[in-house]
Write a protein that holds these residues in place. Sequence first.
Motif, short mmCIF file in Angstrom:
data_model
loop_
_atom_site.label_atom_id
_atom_site.label_comp_id
_atom_site.label_asym_id
_atom_site.label_seq_id
_atom_site.Cartn_x
_atom_site.Cartn_y
_atom_site.Cartn_z
N LYS A 109 0.85 -1.18 0.00
CA LYS A 109 0.00 0.00 0.00
C LYS A 109 0.89 1.23 0.00
CE LYS A 109 -3.44 -2.43 2.83
NZ LYS A 109 -4.13 -2.46 4.14
N PRO A 110 0.36 2.39 -0.41
CA PRO A 110 1.17 3.62 -0.40
C PRO A 110 1.75 3.90 0.99
CG PRO A 110 -0.87 3.97 -1.60
CD PRO A 110 -0.99 2.62 -0.96
N ASP A 111 3.02 4.29 1.00
CA ASP A 111 3.72 4.69 2.23
C ASP A 111 3.93 3.54 3.21
OD1 ASP A 111 3.84 7.38 1.37
OD2 ASP A 111 1.80 7.71 2.11
N ASP A 112 3.89 2.29 2.73
CA ASP A 112 4.19 1.16 3.61
C ASP A 112 5.64 1.22 4.07
OD1 ASP A 112 1.79 -0.11 3.78
OD2 ASP A 112 2.18 -1.58 2.20
N SER A 113 5.89 0.72 5.27
CA SER A 113 7.25 0.60 5.78
C SER A 113 7.68 -0.86 5.71
CB SER A 113 7.36 1.11 7.22
OG SER A 113 6.50 0.36 8.07
N VAL A 163 13.34 1.26 -2.75
CA VAL A 163 13.29 2.71 -2.49
C VAL A 163 12.60 3.42 -3.64
CG1 VAL A 163 14.69 4.79 -2.25
CG2 VAL A 163 15.28 2.74 -0.96
N GLU A 164 12.96 3.03 -4.87
CA GLU A 164 12.35 3.64 -6.04
C GLU A 164 10.84 3.36 -6.07
OE1 GLU A 164 12.75 3.49 -10.94
OE2 GLU A 164 13.65 1.94 -9.69
N ALA A 165 10.44 2.18 -5.59
CA ALA A 165 9.02 1.81 -5.58
C ALA A 165 8.22 2.55 -4.53
CB ALA A 165 8.89 0.31 -5.37
#
Length: 486
Positions: A207-211, A227-229
């Motif tokens: 999901k967006p902004d997943d860690s 990182v690019e993803a």
Amino acid sequence: MPAREHQLSIEIDRNEAVPIYLQISERFKAAIAAGHLRPGDRVPALRGLAMQLNTARGTVEMAYNILVDEGYLQMRGAAGTYVSPSLPPSVTLAAARKKRERALSAPRDSQSSRNAVPDNDATLLRPGLPALDAFPRKVWSRLVAYRARSGDIASLTYPDPAGYRPLRERIATYLGLSRGVDCEPEQVFVTNGYRAALELVLRSLAKPDDSAWYEEPGYLLARNFLVEAGLRLVPVPIDQEGLDVAQGETLEPNARFAFVTPAHQSPLGVTLSLPRRIMLLDWATRAGSWIVEDDYDSEFRYAGRPLPALKSLDRDDRVIYCGTFSKVMFPGLRLSYIVAPGRAIARFEQITKGMNAGPPHLLQAAVADFIAQGHFARHLKRMRTLYSERRTLLAQALMHVLRDTIRVDLPPGGMHLVMLFNAPVDDFAVAARAREAGLAVLALSAWYLGGRTKRSLRGLVLGFANVADSAAATRLARLLQNALKG
């Protein structure tokens, strides 16, 4: 004296086939070679250059990572990014001019000029590159030729996006027998290399902004892609038992992913201990997170049988297993695979249909035959013996030539070893000089996500699979000795 802040003008061509991040890195190299950028100069910040070029910050970051890895730039945290003060003379304008003059004055067929750089410098000590001289090319050529002549209509159509069914079946059987991974062919998805495998995982589950937890130090190429993803990577330390799971829970208890290399940690070579494996699986269950297991070269273990995969202990279906044929056969295949969680098969099938048409049918069919006819198992058995011999040859040569300046611990498995320096050494500079001599080595400190600090180990990551004999090992060790001396 403060560093010179250099206002660099870089132009990119969006019509070129060359990716923008590679264009940026080449423009920097050209500016350094021409003398427009000098050692110690500060270069533009990531965000500023991205705005100047009207491109994504991640694109500029990839270019900077390449330049850092190759020794051209140094990242100094909040202080900024600088041209490395220890650049070898060969990249300066004066040296380049002298090199051109020598090339023009030397006879074109001179034996000495041909021997100035070791043969096939793209393979010398390259980590992760299998023994190309030992692959059964005649057998492989015969299998590919047979498939090409078969006239099978299915081979002329678009391949199944999830992979050639017989190959998926062979992979599932192989994993069950050799890695303890209990899976169905429907869970196996064949991809165009490891990067495509990661892309499939992220597009299916992220999901967006997943860690995500990431090993510190950890696999360089995968890190750059993640990182690019857009993943926010959390560096979790590695010790003698592998990933420090307790530290990970302290740093980011609710991370969406954990990317790990349990069998043979990349690059340090340690094995994730059983207690840590249990802790990691328990965390994933509690947090509802996913573990991505990169089992990239576990087939090559030199003490006993290969260890069972982390996936074999997975009782809650939280582990996504990744394997590749690049290490066990040859990288030109561009074939990798993943074992998807049973609960996510439908999602993975949906995503594969939208990503691409799948790897070429011809190569997949040939690999399936290679496995079915027993060539794969025989090749692995031969390579275990060969690599055990070659890692010993290289380690002995390094210790004999470099003596007290380094430390080498023989890895229990894998295709590379780490040579650690016993004194403070700029491993970026050493790696750069080694590459000038034709050695495809990597600086160990480049594998640290958090940047180079006092705690970062300094050394070189060296592949030993293509070290043919003791004479070659000694020659390579002496080239490294010269690079260390500067």
